[in-house]
Design a protein around this motif. Structure first.
Motif, PDB file in Angstrom:
ATOM      1  N   ASN A 212       0.799  -1.234   0.000  1.00  0.00           N
ATOM      2  CA  ASN A 212       0.000   0.000   0.000  1.00  0.00           C
ATOM      3  C   ASN A 212       0.830   1.284   0.000  1.00  0.00           C
ATOM      4  OD1 ASN A 212       0.957   0.052   2.633  1.00  0.00           O
ATOM      5  ND2 ASN A 212      -1.000   0.742   3.493  1.00  0.00           N
ATOM      6  N   GLY A 213       2.115   1.181  -0.306  1.00  0.00           N
ATOM      7  CA  GLY A 213       2.964   2.360  -0.377  1.00  0.00           C
ATOM      8  C   GLY A 213       4.148   2.097  -1.280  1.00  0.00           C
ATOM      9  N   SER A 214       4.891   3.138  -1.588  1.00  0.00           N
ATOM     10  CA  SER A 214       5.964   3.008  -2.557  1.00  0.00           C
ATOM     11  C   SER A 214       7.058   2.059  -2.090  1.00  0.00           C
ATOM     12  CB  SER A 214       6.580   4.381  -2.842  1.00  0.00           C
ATOM     13  OG  SER A 214       7.172   4.911  -1.677  1.00  0.00           O
ATOM     14  N   ILE A 215       7.717   1.440  -3.048  1.00  0.00           N
ATOM     15  CA  ILE A 215       8.891   0.591  -2.799  1.00  0.00           C
ATOM     16  C   ILE A 215      10.125   1.390  -3.193  1.00  0.00           C
ATOM     17  CG2 ILE A 215      10.150  -1.426  -3.653  1.00  0.00           C
ATOM     18  CD1 ILE A 215       7.524  -2.940  -3.630  1.00  0.00           C
ATOM     19  N   ARG A 216      11.107   1.413  -2.289  1.00  0.00           N
ATOM     20  CA  ARG A 216      12.326   2.176  -2.521  1.00  0.00           C
ATOM     21  C   ARG A 216      13.537   1.303  -2.828  1.00  0.00           C
ATOM     22  NH1 ARG A 216      11.940   7.125   0.188  1.00  0.00           N
ATOM     23  NH2 ARG A 216       9.776   7.817   0.261  1.00  0.00           N
ATOM     24  N   ALA A 217      13.510   0.041  -2.387  1.00  0.00           N
ATOM     25  CA  ALA A 217      14.687  -0.812  -2.588  1.00  0.00           C
ATOM     26  C   ALA A 217      14.261  -2.264  -2.679  1.00  0.00           C
ATOM     27  CB  ALA A 217      15.683  -0.619  -1.442  1.00  0.00           C
ATOM     28  N   LEU A 218      15.028  -3.042  -3.468  1.00  0.00           N
ATOM     29  CA  LEU A 218      14.841  -4.486  -3.620  1.00  0.00           C
ATOM     30  C   LEU A 218      16.194  -5.159  -3.464  1.00  0.00           C
ATOM     31  CD1 LEU A 218      12.605  -4.427  -6.837  1.00  0.00           C
ATOM     32  CD2 LEU A 218      11.798  -4.837  -4.496  1.00  0.00           C
ATOM     33  N   ASP A 230       7.829   2.648   1.785  1.00  0.00           N
ATOM     34  CA  ASP A 230       6.944   3.416   2.647  1.00  0.00           C
ATOM     35  C   ASP A 230       5.655   2.676   2.975  1.00  0.00           C
ATOM     36  OD1 ASP A 230       8.642   5.606   2.790  1.00  0.00           O
ATOM     37  OD2 ASP A 230       7.901   6.417   0.911  1.00  0.00           O
ATOM     38  N   PHE A 231       5.533   1.447   2.601  1.00  0.00           N
ATOM     39  CA  PHE A 231       4.306   0.689   2.816  1.00  0.00           C
ATOM     40  C   PHE A 231       4.164   0.243   4.272  1.00  0.00           C
ATOM     41  CE2 PHE A 231       7.641  -2.035   1.020  1.00  0.00           C
ATOM     42  CZ  PHE A 231       7.782  -3.013   1.994  1.00  0.00           C
ATOM     43  N   THR A 260       8.639  -0.541  12.770  1.00  0.00           N
ATOM     44  CA  THR A 260       7.447   0.290  12.627  1.00  0.00           C
ATOM     45  C   THR A 260       7.751   1.750  12.347  1.00  0.00           C
ATOM     46  OG1 THR A 260       7.415   0.605  15.022  1.00  0.00           O
ATOM     47  CG2 THR A 260       6.113  -1.201  14.122  1.00  0.00           C
ATOM     48  N   ALA A 261       9.022   2.152  12.367  1.00  0.00           N
ATOM     49  CA  ALA A 261       9.348   3.566  12.160  1.00  0.00           C
ATOM     50  C   ALA A 261       9.131   3.967  10.706  1.00  0.00           C
ATOM     51  CB  ALA A 261      10.787   3.841  12.581  1.00  0.00           C
ATOM     52  N   GLN A 262       8.922   5.255  10.481  1.00  0.00           N
ATOM     53  CA  GLN A 262       8.657   5.758   9.144  1.00  0.00           C
ATOM     54  C   GLN A 262       9.941   5.833   8.333  1.00  0.00           C
ATOM     55  OE1 GLN A 262       5.774   6.530   7.670  1.00  0.00           O
ATOM     56  NE2 GLN A 262       6.869   7.002   5.789  1.00  0.00           N
ATOM     57  N   ASN A 263       9.882   5.361   7.111  1.00  0.00           N
ATOM     58  CA  ASN A 263      11.033   5.489   6.228  1.00  0.00           C
ATOM     59  C   ASN A 263      11.266   6.939   5.843  1.00  0.00           C
ATOM     60  OD1 ASN A 263      12.409   3.009   5.505  1.00  0.00           O
ATOM     61  ND2 ASN A 263      10.402   2.305   4.817  1.00  0.00           N
ATOM     62  N   THR A 264      12.498   7.267   5.554  1.00  0.00           N
ATOM     63  CA  THR A 264      12.835   8.586   5.034  1.00  0.00           C
ATOM     64  C   THR A 264      13.175   8.450   3.564  1.00  0.00           C
ATOM     65  OG1 THR A 264      15.213   8.442   5.418  1.00  0.00           O
ATOM     66  CG2 THR A 264      13.842   9.096   7.281  1.00  0.00           C
TER      67      THR A 264
END
Length: 846
Positions: A212-218, A230-231, A260-264
């Motif tokens: 439900n949110g963007s993916i920044r890394a794989l 950010d999901f 559980t912390a928010q990604n930057t």
């Protein structure tokens, strides 16, 4: 067997630790985002000016020595985002909006092989021999590509219908190309693709219900593909996925259940560290490494990428710098990983504390977050930073070591004093040594077992310095099981420590040698931070101890030495704190000015019923205390010179003005020496300037010769009763410190002594001394572990010498009378022929 299993598990986890260490090559003015090895060179991309002063804008190839290749091109614009090995070369992006190019370098020349329009290229990957480029663009070489395109070596073509928003990451896993980003559907809006998709070379597939949110890394791992972004949930909101997940071709499941912390927006939330494992970053507070089948907390801030090159794991990013040889702080774009711990969290006694390698305690420069956190109190911190400095008096002139409580132009330098602070020196000393009693027990029990490997922290324990580099021969104490004077961990020798968990730090004041108006006293500082998980006595809970062993590395015999402790204590919000001291308890403390500590400056407060925090001398008397302000008047703010720091350690203002007790109108060395509920007392009633920083001096220690060490124990004591208000909690602190000092006086080992591993037997290092009875009324006996010539000095609490007597060489004990002394506090200083010194506190009661 359970205990042994846990100990061995701790050893395995410790062995996987790694630390960031600078390299000789310096990337100029920027950061490194991607690295690959090609043709015997390390290719680096990012945003930078060059390396070692050689211009190479945003892309370069380094040979591991002095050779730097700019690839024949200087990339303008915001930098290079992506690197990939392709065919017999390297591809990378670059350009200025609205155009972004795909470049190919074959080791000799660089050519453009594609031009994207209306958006940048953020990721490249090679799948089934085909090059894929993705990002925010909509066309590639004029072809409608919709955020992704592929190149077969001669022409670009679309990848299916593309996507409706930008792609951030691509990774090949299990025979497919996985794609992640901000998109929610195919480019024609027909196929729902919630932030993740799988391309099999012909058809684009969804992956489960997506997220439900963007993916920044794989990152591809054996058995699963890891996702970070950010999901918070699966795409259908049925599975909790707190920023990290793992998937096969069709199923997405959680990876880290409590992240559980928010990604930057910081890149590098998943970084493959090679032999060191996989680094995950939920946010700048929450980094972990997965290695050897287990998770471990890490402090590898601002690493964006990693690559193994010439047998070394290099990391790129914009990492925290160190005190450079020119005494300037620098941020580092290229470093290497070495075994051991750098910044480390000491989690013991209900306290989580960040320990740095440079002697600055609790300050978190990378994230500007204080880190002395009582873990049961909701996450607020009580100390922003703590430091120390040593004042040596010779011929009436005082010299000081560095004197700030957190990194700055005069911070302490890691390690011991040496002639050359080179890369080899940094490799040895830019670190901490984190110990657990279980590791020592396991080593003591199994060092002789077949196949046993000595844990890295034991193998690297800094017993001996490099004499050829001007370092001392003997540094850290150890348990010498065969009494041969050599540290041989493979023969059962091991470090000594206190508490259940501990961290050793080595620091010195060498960085101040070339600074104007700073005259360093030239001391090495060995700091052992430790705590106990025992719940009895209660005073041990939420208390962190620090043992300072301070060695004179100058060529001066100091008539006396005092140790100043500098604490910037932010009780949650630091702008609403008061301070005070209790000279009878050798304590200075901080508390909130009202009964509700709110949030401020981005820092979390403690809320109602705020705590008190004390810094307590355990084996040396407090001879002065004052506070200064961050924004105070010129007389009373940050010290800038040795004269200022000496004055503060003498309990007077930096301009030489004495303190005045406003209740008695008399000069005093002890600021706010009454508790805040004393009517008409000497305590704070109004805050003019915010942000209290306290300086207290302890001692003195007399006749400190070159090579001689003094030892000092202090404690950081957190006290809070949630039924009491801010003022009452200062008395909660007072009672806790009384109990703590009673406990300390009953311990079988004092400063300079350590318990033998596996027993409560006192281990005496450097001729440790015991004194009993204490308190005393008639006769006192001093005892020592070995016979040597020594002198004994008795001093009053205010530092006046009462007498000096020889301790006969043949005797291990010495008696003296105290029945003619007035009741009160005295100090007994013993100096032996090898210049080892100990000062013990003696209480006389009639």
């Amino acid at each position: 067997m359970k205990t042994l299993f846990l100990c061995l598990m701790l050893c395995a986890l410790e062995a996987s630790a790694q630390r960031i260490v600078p390299v000789e090559a310096k990337v100029d003015s920027g950061w490194v985002k991607e690295m690959v090895e090609f043709n015997g060179k390390l290719v680096m991309a990012g945003r930078f000016a060059g390396m070692n002063g050689i211009p190479a804008r945003n892309i370069l190839a380094w040979d591991g020595g002095s050779g730097v290749d700019d690839l024949g091109i200087h990339i303008s614009g915001p930098g290079v985002n992506t690197l990939s090995r392709f065919q017999n070369g390297v591809v990378f992006d670059g350009g200025v909006a609205p155009l972004s190019h795909v470049y190919f370098w074959n080791g000799d020349t660089t050519v453009i092989i594609g031009t994207a329009e209306l958006g940048i290229i953020t990721s490249t990957a090679v799948f089934n021999g085909v090059l894929y480029a993705a990002g925010g663009f909509t066309t590639m070489d004029g072809i409608d590509a919709r955020h992704i395109a592929k190149w077969d070596g001669s022409a670009w073509s679309p990848v299916g219908a593309g996507f409706n928003d930008r792609v951030v990451a691509m990774e090949v896993y299990n025979g497919s190309l996985f794609i992640g980003g901000y998109f929610t559907s195919s480019g024609d809006s027909i196929q729902s693709l919630l932030h993740v998709a799988r391309w099999d070379g012909t058809v684009m597939h969804g992956v489960d219900s997506g997220v439900n949110g963007s993916i920044r890394a794989l990152a591809a791992q054996p058995g699963a593909l890891w996702l970070a972004g950010d999901f918070q949930l699966s795409g259908d909101s049925t599975v909790v996925l707190p920023h990290f997940a793992q998937c096969t071709d069709t199923v997405i499941v959680p990876l880290i259940s409590d992240a559980t912390a928010q990604n930057t927006s910081t890149p590098g939330m998943l970084v493959d560290l090679g032999e060191y494992g996989i680094l995950t970053r939920a946010d700048i507070w929450n980094e972990r490494v997965y290695a050897n089948g287990a998770w471990r907390k890490a402090f590898l801030r601002s690493i964006y990428c990693a690559c193994t090159f010439q047998g070394t794991t290099y990391v790129g990013g914009v990492m925290e710098g160190r005190q450079a040889p020119d005494y300037l702080e620098t941020d580092l774009a290229l470093c290497k990983l070495l075994p051991g711990t750098g910044q480390v969290e000491l989690n013991v006694a209900g306290i989580s504390a960040l320990i740095r390698p440079d002697g600055c305690l609790f300050h978190n420069r990378s994230a500007t977050r204080p880190w002395f956190i009582p873990t049961e109190q909701g996450g607020a911190s009580a100390i922003f930073g703590h430091g120390s400095y040593i004042v040596g008096y010779s011929g009436g002139v005082g010299r000081t070591s560095g004197f700030v409580s957190y990194p700055g132009g005069r911070q302490q330098f890691e390690g011991v004093r040496g002639n050359d602070v080179d890369i080899l020196f940094t490799d040895r000393y830019l670190r901490t040594w984190a110990l657990d009693r279980g590791i020592l027990w396991a080593h003591a029990a199994h060092w002789g077992d077949a196949g046993y490997e000595v844990p890295e922290v034991l193998a690297s324990w800094p017993v001996n310095g490099d004499i050829g580099n001007g370092e001392p021969d003997h540094i850290a104490p150890f348990q010498d099981n065969d009494q041969d004077g050599e540290y041989e961990p493979d023969q059962g020798d091991l470090p000594v420590m206190l508490g259940d968990r501990a961290v050793l730090v080595l620091a010195n004041d060498q960085s101040a040698d070339a600074l104007p108006l700073i005259y360093p006293s030239q001391f090495d500082a060995q700091i052992l931070l430790y705590g106990f998980d025992s719940v009895q006595p209660e005073a041990l809970h939420n208390t962190l101890f620090a043992r300072y062993t301070l060695t004179n590395r100058s060529d001066l015999i100091y008539d006396s030495v005092v140790v100043a402790m500098v604490t910037d204590a932010d009780i949650g919000c630091g702008d609403d704190d008061y301070t005070g001291c209790d000279p009878d308890l050798d304590m200075f403390y901080f508390y909130n000015w009202d009964d509700d500590d709110g949030n401020c400056n981005g820092f979390q407060g403690f809320g109602p019923h705020p705590p008190a925090l004390g810094v307590v001398g355990l084996n040396a008397g407090m001879r002065s205390f004052l506070y200064y302000n961050r924004d105070g008047p010129p007389c009373c703010n940050e010290p800038n010179t040795t004269v200022h720091a000496v004055n503060y350690a003498d309990g007077i203002w930096k301009d030489g003005t004495p303190q005045v007790n406003t209740a008695t109108q008399e000069p005093t060395r002890y600021m706010y020496s009454d508790y805040p509920d004393v009517p008409g007392g000497f305590h704070e009633t109004q805050q003019t300037y915010p942000d209290r920083r306290g300086i207290a001096s302890f001692g003195p220690f007399y006749d400190v010769a070159p090579g001689q060490s003094v030892c000092m124990d202090i404690a950081f004591v957190f006290a809070r009763d949630t039924t009491q208000d801010n003022i009452q909690n200062t008395h909660v602190l007072q009672q806790k410190v009384i109990q703590l000092k009673q406990w300390y006086a009953q311990q079988p080992y004092g400063c300079g002594q350590f318990p033998h591993v596996g027993s409560n037997e006192a281990r005496v290092e450097k001729g440790g001394i015991e004194l009993h009875p204490n308190p005393a009324s008639k006769t006192v006996t001093l005892s020592r572990a070995r016979s040597t010539h020594a002198s004994i000095r008795l001093s009053s609490a205010d530092g006046n010498r009462l007498w000096t007597r020889p301790w006969p060489t043949a005797s291990r004990s010495y008696e003296f009378q105290v029945d003619m002394l007035a009741s009160g506090l005295y100090y007994v200083n013993v100096l032996d022929e090898q210049h080892a010194s100990q000062t013990l506190k003696l209480i006389v009661v009639h």
